[in-house]
Enzyme design. Structure first.
Site, PDB file in Angstrom:
ATOM      1  N   ASP A  31       0.875  -1.177   0.000  1.00  0.00           N
ATOM      2  CA  ASP A  31       0.000   0.000   0.000  1.00  0.00           C
ATOM      3  C   ASP A  31       0.910   1.225   0.000  1.00  0.00           C
ATOM      4  O   ASP A  31       2.131   1.106   0.140  1.00  0.00           O
ATOM      5  CB  ASP A  31      -0.889  -0.012   1.267  1.00  0.00           C
ATOM      6  CG  ASP A  31      -1.811   1.202   1.338  1.00  0.00           C
ATOM      7  OD1 ASP A  31      -2.441   1.531   0.317  1.00  0.00           O
ATOM      8  OD2 ASP A  31      -1.889   1.843   2.408  1.00  0.00           O
ATOM      9  N   SER A  32       0.295   2.398  -0.116  1.00  0.00           N
ATOM     10  CA  SER A  32       1.087   3.633  -0.050  1.00  0.00           C
ATOM     11  C   SER A  32       1.594   3.894   1.372  1.00  0.00           C
ATOM     12  O   SER A  32       2.560   4.628   1.544  1.00  0.00           O
ATOM     13  CB  SER A  32       0.212   4.809  -0.481  1.00  0.00           C
ATOM     14  OG  SER A  32      -0.915   4.896   0.368  1.00  0.00           O
ATOM     15  N   CYS A  94      -4.409  -1.661  -1.770  1.00  0.00           N
ATOM     16  CA  CYS A  94      -4.623  -0.237  -1.989  1.00  0.00           C
ATOM     17  C   CYS A  94      -5.628  -0.095  -3.133  1.00  0.00           C
ATOM     18  O   CYS A  94      -5.413  -0.658  -4.215  1.00  0.00           O
ATOM     19  CB  CYS A  94      -3.281   0.391  -2.379  1.00  0.00           C
ATOM     20  SG  CYS A  94      -3.402   2.079  -2.971  1.00  0.00           S
ATOM     21  N   ASN A  95      -6.709   0.614  -2.874  1.00  0.00           N
ATOM     22  CA  ASN A  95      -7.726   0.780  -3.926  1.00  0.00           C
ATOM     23  C   ASN A  95      -7.192   1.607  -5.086  1.00  0.00           C
ATOM     24  O   ASN A  95      -7.494   1.336  -6.245  1.00  0.00           O
ATOM     25  CB  ASN A  95      -8.952   1.495  -3.361  1.00  0.00           C
ATOM     26  CG  ASN A  95      -9.813   0.583  -2.514  1.00  0.00           C
ATOM     27  OD1 ASN A  95     -10.824   0.076  -2.976  1.00  0.00           O
ATOM     28  ND2 ASN A  95      -9.416   0.350  -1.285  1.00  0.00           N
ATOM     29  N   THR A  96      -6.393   2.638  -4.764  1.00  0.00           N
ATOM     30  CA  THR A  96      -5.899   3.536  -5.809  1.00  0.00           C
ATOM     31  C   THR A  96      -4.997   2.758  -6.773  1.00  0.00           C
ATOM     32  O   THR A  96      -5.156   2.840  -7.996  1.00  0.00           O
ATOM     33  CB  THR A  96      -5.137   4.718  -5.173  1.00  0.00           C
ATOM     34  OG1 THR A  96      -5.882   5.193  -4.054  1.00  0.00           O
ATOM     35  CG2 THR A  96      -4.939   5.835  -6.168  1.00  0.00           C
ATOM     36  N   GLU A 175      -3.097   8.841   8.083  1.00  0.00           N
ATOM     37  CA  GLU A 175      -1.659   8.563   8.048  1.00  0.00           C
ATOM     38  C   GLU A 175      -0.942   9.353   9.155  1.00  0.00           C
ATOM     39  O   GLU A 175       0.030   8.894   9.735  1.00  0.00           O
ATOM     40  CB  GLU A 175      -1.128   8.932   6.654  1.00  0.00           C
ATOM     41  CG  GLU A 175       0.201   8.354   6.266  1.00  0.00           C
ATOM     42  CD  GLU A 175       0.217   6.847   5.988  1.00  0.00           C
ATOM     43  OE1 GLU A 175       1.274   6.261   6.200  1.00  0.00           O
ATOM     44  OE2 GLU A 175      -0.802   6.261   5.567  1.00  0.00           O
ATOM     45  N   CYS A 207     -11.066   2.670   0.375  1.00  0.00           N
ATOM     46  CA  CYS A 207      -9.656   2.989   0.633  1.00  0.00           C
ATOM     47  C   CYS A 207      -9.268   2.169   1.841  1.00  0.00           C
ATOM     48  O   CYS A 207     -10.021   2.132   2.839  1.00  0.00           O
ATOM     49  CB  CYS A 207      -9.488   4.484   0.918  1.00  0.00           C
ATOM     50  SG  CYS A 207      -7.808   4.922   1.475  1.00  0.00           S
ATOM     51  N   HIS A 209      -7.202   2.637   4.059  1.00  0.00           N
ATOM     52  CA  HIS A 209      -6.967   3.393   5.285  1.00  0.00           C
ATOM     53  C   HIS A 209      -8.258   3.529   6.120  1.00  0.00           C
ATOM     54  O   HIS A 209      -8.195   3.736   7.329  1.00  0.00           O
ATOM     55  CB  HIS A 209      -6.477   4.819   4.965  1.00  0.00           C
ATOM     56  CG  HIS A 209      -5.027   4.916   4.600  1.00  0.00           C
ATOM     57  ND1 HIS A 209      -4.524   4.457   3.403  1.00  0.00           N
ATOM     58  CD2 HIS A 209      -3.974   5.449   5.268  1.00  0.00           C
ATOM     59  CE1 HIS A 209      -3.221   4.700   3.355  1.00  0.00           C
ATOM     60  NE2 HIS A 209      -2.864   5.296   4.472  1.00  0.00           N
TER      61      HIS A 209
END
Ligand code: DGL
Length: 289
Positions: A31-32, A94-96, A175, A207, A209
């Site tokens: 993920d990011s 990660c959805n993005t 985050e 998302c 997160h």
């Protein structure tokens, strides 16, 4: 659909990484930043025999406002790193990245490792449960602007109405450790009240997160709206994929789970400890040199 693209069992066993069984090899997750830890911890709960290798691309978080080209490049770099670590499956947590880079990741993994994204398992779950209702999706600008959820629902459950809203402040807020407090509540309530998300039957947290703010989202809806996060749904998908290829680990791993980040942040370390107890092996790894 990722099922049609799975490498065959014979192809997997010929992997460049493994002349023998890959069942003892780790699961790679990326993920990011900290969001994918929600998926990693669900996988850990469901599959305690599996060893995890997690990569949080904290040097580039948030992905949500980056170009598709940049996200494809990051996803490819991380996938190569996870394949070097001999991962038997790469989970795009990660959805993005799932919305723009799934094909790129699949191509790199072909014949070497299985892959899954977080969107297809969610679409499958929701379309089996809801047919004529109105549902909402919240996510990053990247995910929402890609229109991946409405497009996939159109194929799977045509009469479902989908109302989507980009909620770009939420990922950086989480985050930074802002959740379950007055600031996060104000931002969440503001987004939910302004985006045609009032008359829905279910809300997809699009998302990874957002499970960290799930309770606050649920508290906004004073009626029965199912707030759905992908972590357990994706963990189940990982189990199904590994099981179909006889790749589930059968005994407790001797090595520890590993967590890599591309830029060390204290909030990442604190969040890792929210999800995983005991000795945490967190290492900064600059794969972008
Ligand atoms: N957690 C990620 C997602 O599911 C990334 C969010 C971001 O980095 O903007 O989209």
């Amino acid at each position: 659909m990722q099922n049609q693209r799975l490498p065959k069992k014979e192809q997997l066993s010929k992997s460049v990484h493994s002349p023998g069984s890959q069942a003892g090899h780790p699961i790679g997750i990326f993920d990011s930043g900290i969001g994918g830890l929600t998926v990693a911890s669900a996988i850990h709960r469901l599959l305690p025999n599996e060893r995890l290798i997690y990569f949080g691309d904290t040097a580039h978080v948030p992905y949500g406002d980056k170009s598709a080209k940049a996200i494809k490049g990051y996803s490819e770099g991380i996938t190569e790193f996870l394949l070097d670590k001999q991962c038997k499956i790469v989970v795009i947590a990660c959805n993005t990245a799932s919305s723009v880079a799934f094909r790129n990741v699949q191509r790199l993994c072909s014949g070497k490792a299985l892959t899954t994204n977080v969107i297809d398992p969610m679409v499958q779950y929701v379309s089996a449960k809801y047919r004529d209702e109105k549902i909402g999706v919240i996510g990053t600008k990247g995910t929402i602007n890609s229109r991946i959820y409405p497009r996939k629902f159109k194929q799977k459950a045509e009469s479902l109405q989908v109302s989507s809203a980009a909620t770009p402040l939420l990922c950086p807020m989480i985050e930074e450790g802002f959740f379950n407090n007055t600031i996060s509540k104000t931002i969440i309530y503001d987004y939910l009240s302004k985006n045609h998300l009032d008359d829905i039957q279910a809300l997809i947290l699009g998302c990874t997160h957002y499970p960290l703010i799930k309770k606050e989202v649920e508290s906004y809806y004073k009626r029965d709206v199912e707030v759905i996060d992908s972590s357990e749904i994706v963990a189940q998908k990982v189990q199904d994929l590994l099981s179909a290829q006889s790749l589930l680990a059968t005994k407790k791993p001797t090595a520890k789970n590993r967590f890599y980040i591309s830029d060390y942040t204290e909030s990442f370390e604190a969040s890792t400890r929210l999800f995983f107890t005991g000795d945490i092996h967190l290492q900064e790894m600059n794969i972008w040199k």
